[in-house]
Design a protein around this motif. Sequence first.
Motif, short mmCIF file in Angstrom:
data_model
loop_
_atom_site.label_atom_id
_atom_site.label_comp_id
_atom_site.label_asym_id
_atom_site.label_seq_id
_atom_site.Cartn_x
_atom_site.Cartn_y
_atom_site.Cartn_z
N ASP A 117 0.83 -1.21 0.00
CA ASP A 117 0.00 0.00 0.00
C ASP A 117 0.86 1.26 0.00
O ASP A 117 0.59 2.21 -0.72
CB ASP A 117 -0.92 0.01 1.22
CG ASP A 117 -2.07 -0.97 1.07
OD1 ASP A 117 -2.35 -1.39 -0.07
OD2 ASP A 117 -2.69 -1.30 2.10
N ARG A 118 1.92 1.25 0.84
CA ARG A 118 2.80 2.42 0.87
C ARG A 118 3.53 2.59 -0.44
O ARG A 118 3.72 3.71 -0.92
CB ARG A 118 3.78 2.29 2.03
CG ARG A 118 3.15 2.54 3.39
CD ARG A 118 4.20 2.63 4.47
NE ARG A 118 4.99 1.41 4.60
CZ ARG A 118 4.63 0.34 5.30
NH1 ARG A 118 3.47 0.33 5.91
NH2 ARG A 118 5.43 -0.71 5.39
N ALA A 119 3.96 1.50 -1.06
CA ALA A 119 4.68 1.58 -2.33
C ALA A 119 3.76 2.08 -3.43
O ALA A 119 4.18 2.84 -4.31
CB ALA A 119 5.25 0.22 -2.71
N ASP A 148 1.33 4.15 -3.06
CA ASP A 148 1.14 5.59 -2.86
C ASP A 148 2.35 6.38 -3.34
O ASP A 148 2.22 7.50 -3.83
CB ASP A 148 0.88 5.90 -1.39
CG ASP A 148 -0.48 5.41 -0.92
OD1 ASP A 148 -1.34 5.16 -1.79
OD2 ASP A 148 -0.67 5.27 0.30
N GLN A 149 3.54 5.81 -3.19
CA GLN A 149 4.76 6.54 -3.53
C GLN A 149 5.10 6.46 -5.01
O GLN A 149 5.86 7.29 -5.51
CB GLN A 149 5.93 6.00 -2.72
CG GLN A 149 5.80 6.27 -1.25
CD GLN A 149 6.91 5.60 -0.45
OE1 GLN A 149 7.72 4.88 -1.01
NE2 GLN A 149 6.92 5.84 0.85
N THR A 150 4.60 5.50 -5.72
CA THR A 150 4.99 5.32 -7.12
C THR A 150 3.88 5.72 -8.08
O THR A 150 3.65 5.06 -9.08
CB THR A 150 5.39 3.86 -7.38
OG1 THR A 150 4.30 3.01 -7.05
CG2 THR A 150 6.62 3.47 -6.58
N ARG A 151 3.20 6.76 -7.78
CA ARG A 151 2.17 7.24 -8.71
C ARG A 151 2.85 7.81 -9.94
O ARG A 151 3.84 8.53 -9.86
CB ARG A 151 1.31 8.29 -8.04
CG ARG A 151 0.55 7.68 -6.89
CD ARG A 151 -0.65 8.46 -6.56
NE ARG A 151 -1.32 7.73 -5.49
CZ ARG A 151 -2.19 8.25 -4.70
NH1 ARG A 151 -2.52 9.50 -4.83
NH2 ARG A 151 -2.75 7.52 -3.77
#
Length: 92
Positions: free
Chosen positions: A52-54, A56-59
């Motif tokens: 989930d965090r990845a 969000d960061q790789t948009r």
Amino acid sequence: MNATAPGHPKRPMKLGFLALLLIPLLLVLHAPVLAAVVPGALLTVASLGAMDRAADQTRLPPAPQVIGADDLQEHRRVAAATPIHATSRRVG
């Protein structure tokens, strides 16, 4: 004289002792199952959180657009933008 009431038979002492011995035995028998299931569940939760965090960061940045010659405001905005080489550092 009988100490127990007529409707209540005396509980055998051996059965209570056996039950006390079986509790640790059941815990020992379940330990391998718990040792196999609990870390897997914790890793699953941790990996789902990391995904989930990845995500969000790789948009992805917006797709490039073609600017028309008559769009002066867009040309000014692009000219005022900071070049990429001014904000990036060379690694290695």
